[in-house]
Design an enzyme around this catalytic site. Structure first.
Site, short mmCIF file in Angstrom:
data_model
loop_
_atom_site.label_atom_id
_atom_site.label_comp_id
_atom_site.label_asym_id
_atom_site.label_seq_id
_atom_site.Cartn_x
_atom_site.Cartn_y
_atom_site.Cartn_z
N HIS A 251 0.85 -1.20 0.00
CA HIS A 251 0.00 0.00 0.00
C HIS A 251 0.87 1.24 0.00
CE1 HIS A 251 -3.84 -1.98 1.86
NE2 HIS A 251 -3.39 -2.61 0.79
N TYR B 205 -8.83 4.85 8.33
CA TYR B 205 -8.93 5.18 9.76
C TYR B 205 -10.01 6.24 9.88
CZ TYR B 205 -4.38 2.93 10.69
OH TYR B 205 -3.34 2.04 10.83
N PRO C 270 -2.69 -0.29 19.13
CA PRO C 270 -2.53 -0.73 17.73
C PRO C 270 -2.75 0.36 16.68
CG PRO C 270 -4.60 -1.52 18.65
CD PRO C 270 -3.86 -0.88 19.77
N LYS D 182 2.44 -0.41 15.06
CA LYS D 182 3.88 -0.45 15.32
C LYS D 182 4.39 -1.69 16.06
CE LYS D 182 5.25 3.17 13.28
NZ LYS D 182 4.75 2.59 12.03
N TYR E 48 4.44 6.60 10.15
CA TYR E 48 3.59 5.45 9.83
C TYR E 48 4.35 4.45 8.96
CZ TYR E 48 -0.60 2.77 8.94
OH TYR E 48 -1.52 1.75 8.90
C1 PHB Z 1 -4.62 -4.88 11.08
O1 PHB Z 1 -4.74 -5.09 9.87
O2 PHB Z 1 -4.82 -5.77 11.92
C2 PHB Z 1 -4.26 -3.52 11.56
C3 PHB Z 1 -3.98 -2.53 10.64
C4 PHB Z 1 -3.64 -1.26 11.07
C5 PHB Z 1 -3.59 -0.99 12.42
C6 PHB Z 1 -3.86 -1.98 13.35
C7 PHB Z 1 -4.19 -3.25 12.92
O3 PHB Z 1 -3.29 0.27 12.82
#
Ligand code: PHB
Ligand code: APR
Length: 393
Positions: free
Chosen positions: A72, A201, A293, A297, A385
């Site tokens: 991505h 997000y 999460p 990270k 990120y």
């Molecule tokens: C996930 O795909 O499990 C995932 C992706 C991004 C995050 C946390 C978990 O910030």
């Protein structure tokens, strides 16, 4: 039994440490309380930074990741019913993330270790660590009901947040820093085509939501909930209804729904234990630090720790030079705290605060507006990120 490095825990930290040590010609034995099947099927994180991807590739375990991982170049931040893309690739001069489940990384590492005749003892119990304040540490355990002692030069404490290694260090030798958040994530894995090609997000008045994925036909979706949320209160229909609300846009965005194949609640905390070492016991990954999460990270920090630890041990075995080992904790902690700040910041920008006021929500929207319109602010998010190159920290 005798080995050079005894490793507690067959998560990403322990397995990658064992693999990297093997490449340096150093022997290790990994001990794990769960079954192989359990660790290979446990659904956890899924975003790999460029540096983690490079490390897996350079160490020869990236083949399946290159074929099946999803690269991505950006992520979306959604608020006020509109999406805003953060172009990670452009803002960082060509860095990207790879979506590839942690359990897939674990499978690849177990395969690599076993193919190289590496030893992993699964389903052991009564694990304890001894003698690491001297020159001959050992790990004691029971395997298939029989007591076993592994004598080694060093112990890798890679047994996660609830493991035995960190609590075995004298309490007055460690300092713990902790923040517990008043919310958790309810996560599902669903047989549904992800409705967006990139991660979304979403900051919504009803609470945060995240759309991620594991493959072009498997969605991984999270919604902010209470840390002690009862799963029984969340039948699948209610989850989808709530998610559709939190991802709504003016253009009529809809998630694709499908059969929910996995469901769970994760509480959220930030935690660091300092130093990450005591005598010949070295902590790595979740055993030493936890991040919420939101910044994706956790797995990447675990990889960064064991990269340094394997080099430090190699230096010791090759040249009897303990300099890097001495600096292990200090070298790791700089990246750890950087990730702590970033994860806390993303979390506080995206989640509805407990009993959140209208002021807090307006402040978050102002921050999101800044991050999605100021190139300087967006670059800061993108750099953190996508992950800082290993040479930087
Ligand atoms: C996930 O795909 O499990 C995932 C992706 C991004 C995050 C946390 C978990 O910030
Ligand atoms: N003895 C042996 N093994 C143990 C013990 C013990 N006493 N206690 C725990 N373990 C095992 C766990 O069963 C687990 O398989 O240690 C392993 C630790 O693995 P993880 O929890 O995955 O931690 P780590 O390898 O540091 O990876 C960090 O995991 O939680 C995610 O988001 C986090 O992605 C990050 C990653």
């Amino acid at each position: 039994m005798r080995t050079q490095v005894g490793i507690v825990g067959a998560g990403p930290a322990g397995l990658l440490l064992s693999h990297l040590l093997h490449l340096e010609g150093i022997e290790s034995i990994v001990v794990e309380t769960h079954t192989r099947r359990h660790v290979e099927e446990r659904i956890r994180a899924g975003v790999l930074e460029q540096g983690t991807v490079d490390l897996l590739n350079q160490s020869g375990v990236g083949g399946r990741m290159r074929r099946e991982g999803l690269i991505h170049h950006g992520i979306e931040l959604r608020f006020n019913r509109r999406g805003h893309r953060i172009d990670l690739f452009e803002l960082t001069g060509g860095r990207a993330i790879t979506v590839y489940g942690q359990h897939e990384v674990v499978k690849d590492l177990i395969d690599a270790r076993l193919q190289a005749d590496g030893q992993i003892l699964f389903s052991v119990d009564q694990v304890s660590v001894h003698g690491f304040d001297g020159k001959s540490p050992s790990i004691r355990l029971r395997s298939a009901g029989e007591p076993l002692e592994i004598v080694c030069d060093f112990i890798g404490g890679c047994d996660g947040f609830h493991g035995v290694c960190r609590p075995s260090i004298p309490a007055d030798a460690l300092r713990n820093y902790e923040k517990v958040y008043p919310f958790g994530w309810l996560g599902i894995l669903a047989e549904a085509r992800p409705a967006s090609e990139e991660l979304v997000y979403s900051n919504h008045e009803r609470g945060f939501a995240l759309l991620s994925m594991r493959s072009p036909v498997l969605s991984r979706v999270y919604l902010q909930c209470r840390p002690d949320e009862e799963l029984e209160e969340w039948p699948d229909d209610r989850i989808w209804e709530e998610l559709q609300l939190r991802f709504q846009t003016d253009e009529g965005f809809r998630l694709n729904e499908g059969r929910v194949v996995q469901k769970g609640v994760t509480a959220m905390r930030s935690f660091v234990a300092e130093p990450m070492q005591y005598g010949r016991l070295y902590l790595a990954g979740d055993a030493a630090h936890i991040v919420p999460p939101t910044g994706a990270k956790g797995l990447n920090l675990a990889a960064a720790d064991v990269r340094i630890l394997s080099r430090a041990m190699a230096n010791w075995y090759r040249n009897r030079d303990g300099g890097l080992l001495e600096r292990y904790s200090q070298l790791c902690l700089r990246r750890v705290w950087r990730a702590q700040h970033f994860s806390w910041w993303m979390t506080s920008m995206m989640h509805r605060p407990d009993g959140g006021s209208e002021f807090d929500h307006r402040r978050q929207l102002a921050e999101l507006d800044n991050v999605t319109t100021s190139r300087a602010a967006a670059t800061n998010l993108a750099e953190n990120y996508a992950g800082l190159p290993f040479e930087v920290i």
